[in-house]
Design an enzyme around this catalytic site. Structure first.
Site, PDB file in Angstrom:
ATOM      1  N   ARG A   1     -18.316   9.078 -16.179  1.00 53.28           N
ATOM      2  CA  ARG A   1     -17.511   9.674 -15.093  1.00 53.28           C
ATOM      3  C   ARG A   1     -17.745   8.991 -13.749  1.00 53.28           C
ATOM      4  O   ARG A   1     -17.491   9.557 -12.700  1.00 53.28           O
ATOM      5  CB  ARG A   1     -17.757  11.185 -14.968  1.00 53.28           C
ATOM      6  CG  ARG A   1     -17.401  11.937 -16.235  1.00 53.28           C
ATOM      7  CD  ARG A   1     -17.067  13.381 -15.954  1.00 53.28           C
ATOM      8  NE  ARG A   1     -16.682  14.045 -17.190  1.00 53.28           N
ATOM      9  CZ  ARG A   1     -17.518  14.666 -17.996  1.00 53.28           C
ATOM     10  NH1 ARG A   1     -18.798  14.760 -17.672  1.00 53.28           N
ATOM     11  NH2 ARG A   1     -17.092  15.212 -19.104  1.00 53.28           N
TER      12      ARG A   1
ATOM     13  N   LYS B   1      -8.660  -0.418  -5.514  1.00 54.06           N
ATOM     14  CA  LYS B   1      -7.634  -0.265  -6.562  1.00 54.06           C
ATOM     15  C   LYS B   1      -8.151  -0.945  -7.821  1.00 54.06           C
ATOM     16  O   LYS B   1      -8.520  -2.130  -7.778  1.00 54.06           O
ATOM     17  CB  LYS B   1      -6.319  -0.912  -6.135  1.00 54.06           C
ATOM     18  CG  LYS B   1      -5.480  -0.038  -5.227  1.00 54.06           C
ATOM     19  CD  LYS B   1      -4.100  -0.639  -5.032  1.00 54.06           C
ATOM     20  CE  LYS B   1      -3.248   0.241  -4.134  1.00 54.06           C
ATOM     21  NZ  LYS B   1      -1.937  -0.380  -3.833  1.00 54.06           N
TER      22      LYS B   1
ATOM     23  N   GLU C   1      -1.504 -14.411   0.409  1.00 54.05           N
ATOM     24  CA  GLU C   1      -1.958 -13.071   0.813  1.00 54.05           C
ATOM     25  C   GLU C   1      -2.599 -13.118   2.204  1.00 54.05           C
ATOM     26  O   GLU C   1      -2.554 -12.143   2.937  1.00 54.05           O
ATOM     27  CB  GLU C   1      -2.936 -12.492  -0.219  1.00 54.05           C
ATOM     28  CG  GLU C   1      -2.365 -12.340  -1.638  1.00 54.05           C
ATOM     29  CD  GLU C   1      -1.563 -11.056  -1.852  1.00 54.05           C
ATOM     30  OE1 GLU C   1      -1.374 -10.273  -0.903  1.00 54.05           O
ATOM     31  OE2 GLU C   1      -1.103 -10.851  -3.001  1.00 54.05           O
TER      32      GLU C   1
ATOM     33  N   LYS D   1      -7.336  -5.653   6.090  1.00 53.90           N
ATOM     34  CA  LYS D   1      -7.254  -4.780   4.919  1.00 53.90           C
ATOM     35  C   LYS D   1      -8.158  -3.570   5.090  1.00 53.90           C
ATOM     36  O   LYS D   1      -7.779  -2.446   4.755  1.00 53.90           O
ATOM     37  CB  LYS D   1      -7.601  -5.548   3.639  1.00 53.90           C
ATOM     38  CG  LYS D   1      -7.539  -4.625   2.418  1.00 53.90           C
ATOM     39  CD  LYS D   1      -7.006  -5.237   1.200  1.00 53.90           C
ATOM     40  CE  LYS D   1      -6.746  -4.153   0.146  1.00 53.90           C
ATOM     41  NZ  LYS D   1      -6.384  -4.672  -1.146  1.00 53.90           N
TER      42      LYS D   1
ATOM     43  N   GLU E   1      -2.892   5.356  -0.395  1.00 50.64           N
ATOM     44  CA  GLU E   1      -1.484   4.977  -0.250  1.00 50.64           C
ATOM     45  C   GLU E   1      -0.570   6.199  -0.216  1.00 50.64           C
ATOM     46  O   GLU E   1       0.414   6.268  -0.936  1.00 50.64           O
ATOM     47  CB  GLU E   1      -1.076   4.024  -1.391  1.00 50.64           C
ATOM     48  CG  GLU E   1       0.041   3.081  -1.015  1.00 50.64           C
ATOM     49  CD  GLU E   1       0.228   1.937  -1.995  1.00 50.64           C
ATOM     50  OE1 GLU E   1      -0.772   1.279  -2.338  1.00 50.64           O
ATOM     51  OE2 GLU E   1       1.358   1.707  -2.410  1.00 50.64           O
TER      52      GLU E   1
ATOM     53  N   ARG F   1      -0.839   1.991   3.815  1.00 48.37           N
ATOM     54  CA  ARG F   1      -1.327   1.035   2.811  1.00 48.37           C
ATOM     55  C   ARG F   1      -0.164   0.357   2.086  1.00 48.37           C
ATOM     56  O   ARG F   1      -0.277  -0.792   1.649  1.00 48.37           O
ATOM     57  CB  ARG F   1      -2.265   1.730   1.812  1.00 48.37           C
ATOM     58  CG  ARG F   1      -2.895   0.745   0.844  1.00 48.37           C
ATOM     59  CD  ARG F   1      -4.098   1.270   0.113  1.00 48.37           C
ATOM     60  NE  ARG F   1      -4.662   0.217  -0.721  1.00 48.37           N
ATOM     61  CZ  ARG F   1      -5.846   0.245  -1.284  1.00 48.37           C
ATOM     62  NH1 ARG F   1      -6.631   1.287  -1.132  1.00 48.37           N
ATOM     63  NH2 ARG F   1      -6.275  -0.755  -2.021  1.00 48.37           N
TER      64      ARG F   1
ATOM     65  N   ASN G   1       2.169  -4.089   0.483  1.00 41.75           N
ATOM     66  CA  ASN G   1       3.082  -4.528  -0.579  1.00 41.75           C
ATOM     67  C   ASN G   1       4.198  -5.424  -0.039  1.00 41.75           C
ATOM     68  O   ASN G   1       5.163  -5.701  -0.758  1.00 41.75           O
ATOM     69  CB  ASN G   1       3.696  -3.310  -1.287  1.00 41.75           C
ATOM     70  CG  ASN G   1       2.638  -2.495  -2.003  1.00 41.75           C
ATOM     71  OD1 ASN G   1       1.660  -3.053  -2.508  1.00 41.75           O
ATOM     72  ND2 ASN G   1       2.795  -1.188  -2.036  1.00 41.75           N
TER      73      ASN G   1
ATOM     74  N   HIS H   1       5.981  -7.859  -2.239  1.00 40.48           N
ATOM     75  CA  HIS H   1       5.609  -7.560  -3.625  1.00 40.48           C
ATOM     76  C   HIS H   1       6.774  -7.020  -4.452  1.00 40.48           C
ATOM     77  O   HIS H   1       6.772  -7.161  -5.669  1.00 40.48           O
ATOM     78  CB  HIS H   1       4.437  -6.567  -3.667  1.00 40.48           C
ATOM     79  CG  HIS H   1       3.108  -7.211  -3.388  1.00 40.48           C
ATOM     80  ND1 HIS H   1       2.816  -7.851  -2.200  1.00 40.48           N
ATOM     81  CD2 HIS H   1       1.986  -7.330  -4.149  1.00 40.48           C
ATOM     82  CE1 HIS H   1       1.578  -8.323  -2.241  1.00 40.48           C
ATOM     83  NE2 HIS H   1       1.053  -8.020  -3.416  1.00 40.48           N
TER      84      HIS H   1
ATOM     85  N   HIS I   1       7.594  -8.940  -7.519  1.00 38.73           N
ATOM     86  CA  HIS I   1       7.445  -8.319  -8.840  1.00 38.73           C
ATOM     87  C   HIS I   1       8.650  -8.657  -9.730  1.00 38.73           C
ATOM     88  O   HIS I   1       8.491  -8.968 -10.921  1.00 38.73           O
ATOM     89  CB  HIS I   1       7.302  -6.804  -8.681  1.00 38.73           C
ATOM     90  CG  HIS I   1       7.228  -6.071  -9.975  1.00 38.73           C
ATOM     91  ND1 HIS I   1       6.050  -5.913 -10.670  1.00 38.73           N
ATOM     92  CD2 HIS I   1       8.185  -5.486 -10.733  1.00 38.73           C
ATOM     93  CE1 HIS I   1       6.288  -5.258 -11.785  1.00 38.73           C
ATOM     94  NE2 HIS I   1       7.582  -4.986 -11.844  1.00 38.73           N
TER      95      HIS I   1
ATOM     96  N   HIS J   1       0.958 -14.829  -9.227  1.00 37.30           N
ATOM     97  CA  HIS J   1       1.212 -13.644  -8.395  1.00 37.30           C
ATOM     98  C   HIS J   1       1.354 -14.017  -6.913  1.00 37.30           C
ATOM     99  O   HIS J   1       2.315 -13.605  -6.240  1.00 37.30           O
ATOM    100  CB  HIS J   1       0.092 -12.624  -8.599  1.00 37.30           C
ATOM    101  CG  HIS J   1       0.206 -11.427  -7.702  1.00 37.30           C
ATOM    102  ND1 HIS J   1       1.201 -10.488  -7.842  1.00 37.30           N
ATOM    103  CD2 HIS J   1      -0.524 -11.052  -6.628  1.00 37.30           C
ATOM    104  CE1 HIS J   1       1.072  -9.573  -6.892  1.00 37.30           C
ATOM    105  NE2 HIS J   1       0.035  -9.885  -6.146  1.00 37.30           N
TER     106      HIS J   1
HETATM  107  N1  GLY Z   1      -3.160  -5.117  -2.951  1.00 36.73           N
HETATM  108  C1  GLY Z   1      -2.572  -3.996  -2.319  1.00 36.73           C
HETATM  109  C2  GLY Z   1      -3.533  -2.903  -2.002  1.00 36.73           C
HETATM  110  O1  GLY Z   1      -4.716  -3.070  -2.207  1.00 36.73           O
HETATM  111  O2  GLY Z   1      -3.116  -1.859  -1.587  1.00 36.73           O
END
Ligand code: GLY
Length: 368
Positions: free
Chosen positions: A121, A143, A185, A227, A237, A242, A246, A249, A253, A267
């Site tokens: 957990r 993430k 990025e 970031k 998000e 946040r 994107n 993206h 995508h 990517h």
């Molecule tokens: N790569 C996008 C984020 O971490 O929110």
């Protein structure tokens, strides 16, 4: 060495950025590693290129690393890969208070982070990102995910690392194409929220791509600081802040889906072209000056990244690309939030973009 704090209530951590951090890892790791045995989940490529340096440094600091090798590539972020890794971590006797090291790019970071989110957990982990993309983006912010037959990153969790060691010496052996993809990025942080950083990259981007120490460290530290600010404001998000990360993206995508999520388009390359398309679409809507959209395109082209759709040689139309967007995991009650621009450094989240209009725009872009 640059030190960036990611300030999260009860889960704050530091990102250390600089050359030869592994050689000094004893002091930074000792407060997290309670035992001599240290589980290291390692990307096969990173292990071949930089493994001896990391393992040597861990041993010199008195640790006994145990290595779990992960084959390079997205295919490792699977249910099977997750099962193999969690079984191995359990066999190593990893306890909740222990920390697992994730050594590699985004694949190893995402897979290890998710395994650690669910192991007993939740146990600790430390990111040792070895690609530019992982150092400026995926290793920071918590993430974690695996891919399923339905798509990329659809099963995962928010689970923050306890420390990120972004050793810039690892980038010395990174292929130039991967450097460029990560640089997309870096540029993203300038385009979305920091016009002065965008200006700086126009002047110093070539030095960053040439891995010149001071420029490289400054670019990574500025990106990570951006970031960290965004993640501290909107960790999960939920407020839209946040989601600005994107930028590029959603278009990207669709391009990755059309090229089969393959080496044909990495990517970061998809994000680069996606940013150009977001800028040009913003200009088409009258939101962004055409000159600013052109400037963004020139920066991406100067970095050797794809800056126009015909450069990809796709055999499809705009409707097909827009169709891929319908499967985007950011779809929310039938609408797809798009990050658009009002200026360089002024991104915002638009929730009223009609996919039919996007398809018509893409038809124009495909023959430009
Ligand atoms: N790569 C996008 C984020 O971490 O929110």
């Amino acid at each position: 060495m640059a030190v960036i704090d990611v300030a999260l209530a009860g889960r704050s951590y530091q990102v250390l950025i600089g050359p030869a951090l592994y050689e000094r890892c004893g002091e930074s790791l000792r407060r997290f590693l309670r035992k001599q045995a240290v589980p290291v989940v390692a990307d096969a490529g990173a292990l071949a290129a930089q493994g001896p340096r990391l393992i040597g440094a861990l041993e010199a600091a008195g640790f006994a690393p145990a290595i779990f090798e992960v084959p390079a590539g997205e295919a490792s972020k699977s249910w099977e890969g997750l099962a193999r890794l969690t079984d191995w971590l359990l066999a190593q006797g990893v306890e909740r208070g222990d920390h697992v090291l994730a050594f590699g790019g985004g694949v190893v970071g995402d897979l290890t982070g998710f395994a650690c989110a669910i192991l007993k957990r939740g146990c600790g982990f430390i990111q040792l990102p070895t690609t530019l993309l992982a150092q400026v983006d995926s290793s920071v912010g918590g993430k974690t995910a695996i891919n399923t037959v339905a798509g990329k990153n659809l099963v995962g969790a928010f689970h923050q690392p306890s420390l990120v060691l972004a050793d810039t010496t690892t980038l010395a052996t990174l292929p130039q194409r991967e450097m460029r993809a990560g640089y997309a990025e870096v540029l993203k942080y300038g385009v979305l929220g920091d016009a002065a950083f965008f200006d700086w990259l126009e002047a110093h981007g070539a030095a960053v791509l040439a891995r010149e120490g001071a420029a490289l460290e400054q670019a990574i530290a500025t990106s990570v600081a951006a970031k960290a600010r965004i993640v501290a404001e909107d960790e999960r998000e939920t407020t839209g802040t946040r989601a600005l990360l994107n930028l590029g993206h959603t278009f990207g995508h669709a391009l990755e889906a059309e090229t089969g999520f393959s080496d044909r388009l990495l990517h970061g390359e998809a994000v680069a072209l996606g940013m150009v398309l977001s800028a040009r679409y913003s200009a088409r809507l009258g939101l962004l000056a055409g000159a600013d959209a052109a400037r963004i395109g020139r920066s991406i082209e100067a970095a050797g990244l794809p800056a126009t759709l015909p450069a990809l040689g796709l055999a499809c139309d705009g409707a097909r690309l827009a169709q891929h967007m319908r499967h985007d995991k950011k779809m929310d009650a039938g609408t797809l939030p798009f990050v658009l621009l009002r200026g360089i450094g002024a991104a915002f989240l638009a929730r009223d973009v009609a996919l039919g209009d996007v398809a018509a725009f893409l038809d124009e872009e495909l023959v430009r």
